[in-house]
Design an enzyme around this catalytic site. Structure first.
Site, PDB file in Angstrom:
ATOM      1  N   ASP A  84      50.131  40.927  30.941  1.00 27.48           N
ATOM      2  CA  ASP A  84      51.014  39.897  30.412  1.00 27.48           C
ATOM      3  C   ASP A  84      52.133  39.465  31.366  1.00 27.48           C
ATOM      4  OD1 ASP A  84      52.454  38.207  28.801  1.00 27.48           O
ATOM      5  OD2 ASP A  84      52.638  39.555  27.105  1.00 27.48           O
ATOM      6  N   HIS A  98      48.375  39.902  21.461  1.00 24.85           N
ATOM      7  CA  HIS A  98      49.397  40.702  20.756  1.00 24.85           C
ATOM      8  C   HIS A  98      48.961  41.040  19.317  1.00 24.85           C
ATOM      9  CE1 HIS A  98      51.783  39.842  24.234  1.00 24.85           C
ATOM     10  NE2 HIS A  98      51.913  38.570  23.936  1.00 24.85           N
TER      11      HIS A  98
HETATM   12  C1  NGQ Z   1      54.610  33.327  27.577  1.00 29.35           C
HETATM   13  N1  NGQ Z   1      55.067  35.526  26.764  1.00 29.35           N
HETATM   14  O1  NGQ Z   1      53.879  32.371  27.293  1.00 29.35           O
HETATM   15  O2  NGQ Z   1      54.862  33.643  28.736  1.00 29.35           O
HETATM   16  C2  NGQ Z   1      55.162  34.145  26.450  1.00 29.35           C
HETATM   17  C3  NGQ Z   1      56.587  33.747  26.207  1.00 29.35           C
HETATM   18  C4  NGQ Z   1      56.442  32.149  24.290  1.00 29.35           C
HETATM   19  C5  NGQ Z   1      54.871  36.392  25.784  1.00 29.35           C
HETATM   20  N2  NGQ Z   1      54.700  35.928  24.591  1.00 29.35           N
HETATM   21  C6  NGQ Z   1      56.721  32.338  25.750  1.00 29.35           C
HETATM   22  N3  NGQ Z   1      54.837  37.676  26.005  1.00 29.35           N
HETATM   23  O3  NGQ Z   1      55.694  32.911  23.694  1.00 29.35           O
HETATM   24  O4  NGQ Z   1      56.979  31.186  23.751  1.00 29.35           O
HETATM   25 ZN    ZN Z   2      51.435  35.821  27.060  1.00 25.22          ZN
END
Ligand code: NGQ
Ligand code: ZN
Length: 456
Positions: free
Chosen positions: A322, A271
């Site tokens: 993602d 990101h």
């Molecule tokens: C994840 N996803 O690890 O799946 C994360 C969400 C977080 C994104 N950041 C969980 N898009 O970052 O705490």
């Molecule tokens: Zn992620």
């Protein structure tokens, strides 16, 4: 016995640029030779337009199973953090067989979209109640099995996750399935190596989840275990994360990483949405890849990555699907360019110079940056590389009369996902006429699994 085939393409995107009348000899999964300006031989299989398979730098495969289920307005204003609650509730029900079936569906769709390799940012390690599986590599093996079934190239990125916020905050109950300490993480890493050992071309990196989920000491220790694999970390996706990081350390997350770690070509910052001009330039000159996930970043309301400044400073990016809410190659690249057009109110933003095709610039950057991020820099249509090849449907109305980079512009801006026709991965023709050879079997298994999950 060696397994040989001779492929012939009207046009192909080689590392040196577009070439016509291209013969590619494949032997045991590798490209043995690439010859241009050559007539097809009588035994050659003939195709239209060949591209190198793309790398998908960032996937959480299990999230494919909840695609479209988090699009209903909740009681308060919805954002990334309310989405995360929905996601945590979804994974509360997933067993190993569910994870495998959902990953297989996701990986099959990736191949059908033209991704031949995936970086799986794998953080689901433990049982539903947070207890350890008897086999610490249980779920890593399920990911490897899904890659094996579908044939996609795998970079497995076992995730270290220990805290719920900066400075070592205690984890939340909903994070129980992710948690490690250093000792457990080295077991998970060994198990990851074993899980991928028989997969052709697979490798293993490390993924400290984010600065929210690791302490500085833990980060140092985990990075030290990377040896020859890549290092992936989520960074600066949400403004709250930036604010919390400043409160904790006085620095923004990307700045903190650049000051405290030796961020170089081995790193991929996922990101990296919220950057100052200084961070953008320093990240670009570090050689690290920015792992951009435009569809998910839009879906989660993250913000817009400063791609124009980043590329102007010589930065390299890869693309990732993602959350897998929609698995596309062309769509991710289009989303990246369109986010810039919308915020800057300009057109043709991400081509460095006059005359550059935007589709061509996006595709080339995502290919080289993606391969670098997955620790597989040798990818591409060249002798010695794995035969990971994607063809586009030459007969599609959007491609009429186009050549060279105009084909990429047509695919990315005017054609969409349906243009991918044939996909070889490691020399195996896994997708034909846009459909994976195991499409029916993989999807029928996925259907059974998801129906049971949603009815329970
Ligand atoms: C994840 N996803 O690890 O799946 C994360 C969400 C977080 C994104 N950041 C969980 N898009 O970052 O705490
Ligand atoms: Zn992620």
């Amino acid at each position: 016995m060696t397994n040989k085939s001779n492929l012939w393409f009207e046009e192909a995107l080689l590392p040196s640029g577009w070439a016509r009348n291209v013969a590619i000899a494949v032997s045991d999964g590798r490209i043995e030779a690439v010859r241009t300006q050559i007539d097809p031989g009588p035994a050659d299989d003939r195709y239209g337009v060949a591209l190198p398979g793309l790398s998908n730098v960032h996937s959480h495969a299990f999230q494919r199973g909840m695609a479209g289920l988090a699009e209903t307005r909740g009681p308060a204003g919805d954002d990334f953090w309310t989405w995360r609650e929905v996601m945590y509730r979804f994974l509360d029900r997933l067993g190993p067989a569910d994870v495998e079936a959902i990953a297989a569906q996701a990986y099959m769709e990736m191949l059908e979209a033209g991704f031949t390799r995936v970086g799986e940012f794998h953080y689901l390690h433990h049982d539903i109640d947070g207890g350890r599986y008897t086999n610490v590599g249980e779920l890593a093996e399920r990911i490897a099995a899904a890659a094996d079934l579908t044939g996609i190239g795998l970079t497995l990125l076992p995730v270290f996750y220990a805290h719920s916020g900066f400075g070592g905050a205690d984890p939340k109950p909903a994070q129980r399935r992710f948690l490690s300490n250093r000792d457990l993480f080295s077991q998970l890493l060994d198990a990851s190596h074993r899980a991928v050992a028989s997969l052709p071309g697979a490798n293993v990196g490390v993924a400290p989840h984010s600065l929210r989920a690791v302490t500085a000491d833990e980060l140092e220790a985990v990075v030290g275990l990377a040896v020859d694999g890549p290092i992936h970390i989520h960074a600066a996706e949400q403004l709250k994360e930036v604010e919390d990081c400043i409160r904790w350390s006085g620095l923004r997350p990307v700045r903190w990483l650049l000051e405290h770690m030796r961020v170089d070509q081995k790193w991929c910052l996922i990101h990296a949405t919220h950057l100052t001009v200084d961070e953008t330039q320093r990240l670009a000159s570090s050689g690290a890849v920015a792992g951009l996930c435009p569809t998910t970043e839009a879906n989660l309301g993250d913000g817009v990555f400063p791609a124009k400044e980043f590329l102007a400073s010589g930065g390299v990016f890869g693309i990732g699907t993602d959350s897998n809410v929609l698995i596309e190659t062309a769509g991710e690249l289009r989303g990246l360019e369109y986010s810039q057009r919308l915020t800057l109110r300009e057109r043709n933003v991400l081509g460095p110079s006059e005359g550059d095709s935007i589709g061509g610039a996006l595709f080339r950057s995502a290919s080289t940056g993606g391969a670098q991020a997955l620790g597989a820099p040798h990818l591409g249509l060249r002798a010695g590389a794995p035969a990971d090849i994607v063809t586009l449907d030459r007969e599609h109305p959007s491609l009429i009369g186009r050549q060279g980079d105009a084909l990429l512009d047509a695919w990315i801006f005017a054609g969409g996902g349906k243009l991918v026709e044939t996909v070889w991965r490691n020399g195996n023709r896994v997708v034909e006429q846009g459909r994976h050879r195991k499409h029916r079997e993989v999807t029928s298994h996925y259907r059974t699994v998801v129906k049971a999950l949603l009815s329970g």
